[in-house]
Scaffold this motif. Structure first.
Motif, PDB file in Angstrom:
ATOM      1  N   GLY A 134      30.382  44.548  49.394  1.00  0.00           N
ATOM      2  CA  GLY A 134      31.847  44.430  49.771  1.00  0.00           C
ATOM      3  C   GLY A 134      32.779  44.217  48.439  1.00  0.00           C
ATOM      4  O   GLY A 134      33.978  43.933  48.713  1.00  0.00           O
ATOM      5  N   VAL A 135      32.233  44.310  47.010  1.00  0.00           N
ATOM      6  CA  VAL A 135      33.001  44.208  46.244  1.00  0.00           C
ATOM      7  C   VAL A 135      33.094  45.311  45.257  1.00  0.00           C
ATOM      8  O   VAL A 135      31.781  46.028  45.164  1.00  0.00           O
ATOM      9  N   PHE A 136      34.124  45.769  44.618  1.00  0.00           N
ATOM     10  CA  PHE A 136      33.883  46.975  43.580  1.00  0.00           C
ATOM     11  C   PHE A 136      34.646  46.557  42.366  1.00  0.00           C
ATOM     12  O   PHE A 136      35.518  45.662  42.374  1.00  0.00           O
ATOM     13  N   LYS A 137      34.231  47.247  41.031  1.00  0.00           N
ATOM     14  CA  LYS A 137      34.966  47.082  39.957  1.00  0.00           C
ATOM     15  C   LYS A 137      34.868  48.125  38.918  1.00  0.00           C
ATOM     16  O   LYS A 137      34.014  48.924  39.263  1.00  0.00           O
ATOM     17  N   GLY A 138      35.819  48.301  37.933  1.00  0.00           N
ATOM     18  CA  GLY A 138      35.585  49.329  37.218  1.00  0.00           C
ATOM     19  C   GLY A 138      36.960  49.226  36.365  1.00  0.00           C
ATOM     20  O   GLY A 138      37.445  48.277  35.916  1.00  0.00           O
ATOM     21  N   TYR A 139      37.128  50.607  35.630  1.00  0.00           N
ATOM     22  CA  TYR A 139      38.302  50.397  34.645  1.00  0.00           C
ATOM     23  C   TYR A 139      39.042  51.902  34.926  1.00  0.00           C
ATOM     24  O   TYR A 139      38.720  52.857  35.477  1.00  0.00           O
ATOM     25  N   VAL A 166      53.782  61.715  20.775  1.00  0.00           N
ATOM     26  CA  VAL A 166      52.687  60.819  20.293  1.00  0.00           C
ATOM     27  C   VAL A 166      51.605  60.372  21.408  1.00  0.00           C
ATOM     28  O   VAL A 166      52.049  59.802  22.511  1.00  0.00           O
ATOM     29  N   LYS A 167      50.441  60.496  21.243  1.00  0.00           N
ATOM     30  CA  LYS A 167      49.366  60.430  22.146  1.00  0.00           C
ATOM     31  C   LYS A 167      48.643  58.899  21.868  1.00  0.00           C
ATOM     32  O   LYS A 167      48.332  58.403  20.763  1.00  0.00           O
ATOM     33  N   ARG A 168      48.407  58.175  23.080  1.00  0.00           N
ATOM     34  CA  ARG A 168      47.790  56.819  23.047  1.00  0.00           C
ATOM     35  C   ARG A 168      46.967  56.997  24.329  1.00  0.00           C
ATOM     36  O   ARG A 168      47.329  57.595  25.333  1.00  0.00           O
ATOM     37  N   VAL A 169      45.782  56.131  24.042  1.00  0.00           N
ATOM     38  CA  VAL A 169      44.995  56.103  25.283  1.00  0.00           C
ATOM     39  C   VAL A 169      44.853  54.434  25.630  1.00  0.00           C
ATOM     40  O   VAL A 169      44.363  53.680  24.509  1.00  0.00           O
ATOM     41  N   GLU A 170      44.860  54.110  26.626  1.00  0.00           N
ATOM     42  CA  GLU A 170      44.598  52.671  27.001  1.00  0.00           C
ATOM     43  C   GLU A 170      43.840  52.455  28.129  1.00  0.00           C
ATOM     44  O   GLU A 170      43.561  53.531  28.994  1.00  0.00           O
ATOM     45  N   LYS A 171      43.166  51.433  28.287  1.00  0.00           N
ATOM     46  CA  LYS A 171      42.002  51.182  29.397  1.00  0.00           C
ATOM     47  C   LYS A 171      42.529  49.942  29.898  1.00  0.00           C
ATOM     48  O   LYS A 171      42.957  48.670  29.124  1.00  0.00           O
ATOM     49  N   ARG A 172      42.352  49.762  31.048  1.00  0.00           N
ATOM     50  CA  ARG A 172      42.643  48.698  32.130  1.00  0.00           C
ATOM     51  C   ARG A 172      41.819  48.436  33.008  1.00  0.00           C
ATOM     52  O   ARG A 172      40.841  49.281  33.607  1.00  0.00           O
ATOM     53  N   GLN A 173      41.136  47.241  33.116  1.00  0.00           N
ATOM     54  CA  GLN A 173      40.290  46.720  34.083  1.00  0.00           C
ATOM     55  C   GLN A 173      40.763  46.460  35.450  1.00  0.00           C
ATOM     56  O   GLN A 173      41.804  46.009  35.724  1.00  0.00           O
ATOM     57  N   PHE A 174      39.946  46.552  36.576  1.00  0.00           N
ATOM     58  CA  PHE A 174      40.345  46.230  37.833  1.00  0.00           C
ATOM     59  C   PHE A 174      39.120  45.743  38.663  1.00  0.00           C
ATOM     60  O   PHE A 174      37.990  46.139  38.305  1.00  0.00           O
ATOM     61  N   SER A 175      39.374  45.216  39.849  1.00  0.00           N
ATOM     62  CA  SER A 175      38.102  44.718  40.617  1.00  0.00           C
ATOM     63  C   SER A 175      38.923  44.687  42.052  1.00  0.00           C
ATOM     64  O   SER A 175      40.091  44.917  42.084  1.00  0.00           O
ATOM     65  N   GLY A 176      38.122  44.413  43.073  1.00  0.00           N
ATOM     66  CA  GLY A 176      38.929  44.224  44.370  1.00  0.00           C
ATOM     67  C   GLY A 176      37.589  44.176  45.454  1.00  0.00           C
ATOM     68  O   GLY A 176      36.535  43.931  45.098  1.00  0.00           O
ATOM     69  N   THR A 177      37.970  44.234  46.654  1.00  0.00           N
ATOM     70  CA  THR A 177      37.271  43.946  47.721  1.00  0.00           C
ATOM     71  C   THR A 177      37.424  45.138  48.564  1.00  0.00           C
ATOM     72  O   THR A 177      38.285  45.788  48.760  1.00  0.00           O
ATOM     73  N   ASP A 205      36.283  46.952  52.663  1.00  0.00           N
ATOM     74  CA  ASP A 205      35.729  46.811  53.997  1.00  0.00           C
ATOM     75  C   ASP A 205      36.007  48.334  54.617  1.00  0.00           C
ATOM     76  O   ASP A 205      37.108  48.668  55.043  1.00  0.00           O
ATOM     77  N   GLY A 206      34.874  48.939  54.491  1.00  0.00           N
ATOM     78  CA  GLY A 206      34.894  50.240  54.819  1.00  0.00           C
ATOM     79  C   GLY A 206      35.759  51.194  54.215  1.00  0.00           C
ATOM     80  O   GLY A 206      35.073  51.350  52.851  1.00  0.00           O
ATOM     81  N   ASN A 207      36.569  51.896  54.840  1.00  0.00           N
ATOM     82  CA  ASN A 207      37.417  52.986  53.883  1.00  0.00           C
ATOM     83  C   ASN A 207      38.708  52.158  53.293  1.00  0.00           C
ATOM     84  O   ASN A 207      39.335  52.620  52.595  1.00  0.00           O
ATOM     85  N   GLU A 208      38.858  50.742  53.611  1.00  0.00           N
ATOM     86  CA  GLU A 208      39.944  50.055  52.986  1.00  0.00           C
ATOM     87  C   GLU A 208      39.480  49.255  51.520  1.00  0.00           C
ATOM     88  O   GLU A 208      38.738  48.293  51.797  1.00  0.00           O
ATOM     89  N   LEU A 209      40.292  49.624  50.460  1.00  0.00           N
ATOM     90  CA  LEU A 209      40.000  49.000  49.267  1.00  0.00           C
ATOM     91  C   LEU A 209      41.255  48.028  48.840  1.00  0.00           C
ATOM     92  O   LEU A 209      42.484  48.373  49.172  1.00  0.00           O
ATOM     93  N   MET A 210      40.957  46.653  48.586  1.00  0.00           N
ATOM     94  CA  MET A 210      42.262  45.753  48.074  1.00  0.00           C
ATOM     95  C   MET A 210      41.858  45.733  46.708  1.00  0.00           C
ATOM     96  O   MET A 210      40.941  45.135  46.067  1.00  0.00           O
ATOM     97  N   PHE A 211      42.896  46.726  45.791  1.00  0.00           N
ATOM     98  CA  PHE A 211      42.704  46.529  44.473  1.00  0.00           C
ATOM     99  C   PHE A 211      43.335  45.325  43.766  1.00  0.00           C
ATOM    100  O   PHE A 211      44.361  44.950  44.272  1.00  0.00           O
ATOM    101  N   SER A 212      42.952  44.906  42.574  1.00  0.00           N
ATOM    102  CA  SER A 212      43.568  43.723  41.729  1.00  0.00           C
ATOM    103  C   SER A 212      43.233  44.369  40.384  1.00  0.00           C
ATOM    104  O   SER A 212      42.218  44.337  39.864  1.00  0.00           O
ATOM    105  N   TRP A 213      44.632  44.646  39.644  1.00  0.00           N
ATOM    106  CA  TRP A 213      44.505  44.994  38.000  1.00  0.00           C
ATOM    107  C   TRP A 213      43.999  43.632  37.544  1.00  0.00           C
ATOM    108  O   TRP A 213      44.582  42.592  38.016  1.00  0.00           O
ATOM    109  N   ALA A 214      43.198  43.604  36.567  1.00  0.00           N
ATOM    110  CA  ALA A 214      42.943  42.253  35.438  1.00  0.00           C
ATOM    111  C   ALA A 214      44.350  41.771  35.091  1.00  0.00           C
ATOM    112  O   ALA A 214      44.357  40.366  34.954  1.00  0.00           O
ATOM    113  N   SER A 215      45.074  42.507  34.635  1.00  0.00           N
ATOM    114  CA  SER A 215      46.450  42.184  33.937  1.00  0.00           C
ATOM    115  C   SER A 215      47.392  41.577  34.925  1.00  0.00           C
ATOM    116  O   SER A 215      48.461  40.809  34.648  1.00  0.00           O
TER     117      SER A 215
END
Length: 229
Positions: free
Chosen positions: A159-164, A180-191, A193-203
Motif C-alpha cells: 500500500g505504499v509507493f515511492k520513486g522520483y 538553455v537545458k537543465r535537468v532536475e530530479k525530485r523525490q516522491f512517495s505516497g500511499t 488504495d487500489g487505483n487511487e494514489l495519494m502523492f506527496s513530493w519530498a519538497s
C-alpha cells in the motif's frame, strides 16, 4: 422462526457463559521497526471541556495510509504519538492545563510501516504492481520555456509507493536567445488504495494530492496527470 431465534440466542448465551469470545477482524501484521514511506496525518477535536487547572479533549486522528501508520503531533509543546494498526483512524484523550483547541494541536509527521499481511498479498498479485513503471506528464510548451516530466516508480509494496521524477527543462532566458537545458530530479512517495494514489513530493510533504489510475492514464482533480510509457 421464533423457535430458531430462541435456539440461536441460547447457543450464544452458552458460549458467553463458557468464556468464548466473539470473532473479531484480524489485525494488520504491522512491523513498526520497518518504515516504508510517508503519509498525511490530520487531527479533529471531537469534544473538549474542563476548567482550571485541568482541561480535556477527545480527538480523532486520521492517516492517509489504510493501516500500519504512526502519527506524531504536538499539544502545545508536548509531543504526542498515535499508532494506527488495523485502520486509518483512531480516537485519543488529551489532557492539558489550558483549554484544548484545534489550534493547540500541530501534526509533525506521519510514517507508514510495513504490513506483512498486505505485503504477501501484493507479492502474489505482482501483475497489479506499479514497480518499475514510468509515466510521462503532458508536454509544457510555452514561448520561453518548454519542459517534460517523467515519473519513475521504484517501489509499490504493502500500500505504499515511492520513486522520483526527472524534469527536462529548456528555457529561453533572453529574448530570441538560445534555449538553455537543465535537468532536475525530485523525490516522491505516497500511499495506494487500489487505483487511487495519494502523492506527496519530498519538497512539499504537507501538500499531498490524489491521482486515479484508469488504464494507462493517471488523472487528478485538474485533469490528465500522466500517461504510462
Amino acid at each position: 422462526m421464533n423457535t430458531i431465534m430462541r435456539q440461536v440466542s441460547l447457543l450464544l448465551l452458552s458460549l458467553s457463559s463458557l468464556g468464548v469470545p466473539a470473532a473479531a477482524p484480524a489485525a494488520a501484521d504491522c512491523n513498526f521497526d520497518k518504515p516504508v514511506g510517508r503519509c498525511t496525518g490530520s487531527v479533529e477535536v471531537l469534544s473538549s471541556g474542563g476548567s482550571e487547572p485541568s482541561f480535556t479533549a477527545e480527538i480523532k486522528i486520521t492517516s492517509s495510509a489504510p493501516s500500519c501508520s504512526k502519527v506524531e503531533y504536538y499539544l502545545d509543546s508536548t509531543p504526542q504519538t498515535t499508532i494506527l494498526r488495523g485502520g486509518n483512524s483512531g480516537q485519543e484523550s488529551l489532557f492539558g492545563t489550558t483549554p484544548i483547541l484545534r489550534t493547540s494541536i500541530e501534526v509533525q509527521n506521519c510514517t507508514v510501516y510495513e504490513d506483512a499481511a498486505v505485503g504477501t498479498k501484493d507479492t502474489n498479485d505482482a501483475k497489479n504492481s506499479l514497480k518499475g513503471t514510468t509515466w510521462q506528464f503532458p508536454l509544457t510548451d510555452l514561448e520561453t520555456i518548454k519542459s517534460q516530466t517523467v515519473l519513475h516508480i521504484e517501489e509499490d509494496h504493502a500500500g505504499v509507493f515511492k520513486g522520483y521524477a526527472v524534469d527536462t527543462i529548456r528555457e529561453q532566458r533572453v529574448p530570441r536567445g538560445p534555449y538553455v537545458k537543465r535537468v532536475e530530479k525530485r523525490q516522491f512517495s505516497g500511499t495506494r488504495d487500489g487505483n487511487e494514489l495519494m502523492f506527496s513530493w519530498a519538497s512539499h510533504p504537507d501538500a499531498p494530492f490524489k491521482v486515479t489510475i484508469n488504464g494507462r492514464t493517471m488523472t487528478s482533480e485538474m485533469g490528465p496527470f500522466a500517461t504510462r510509457r
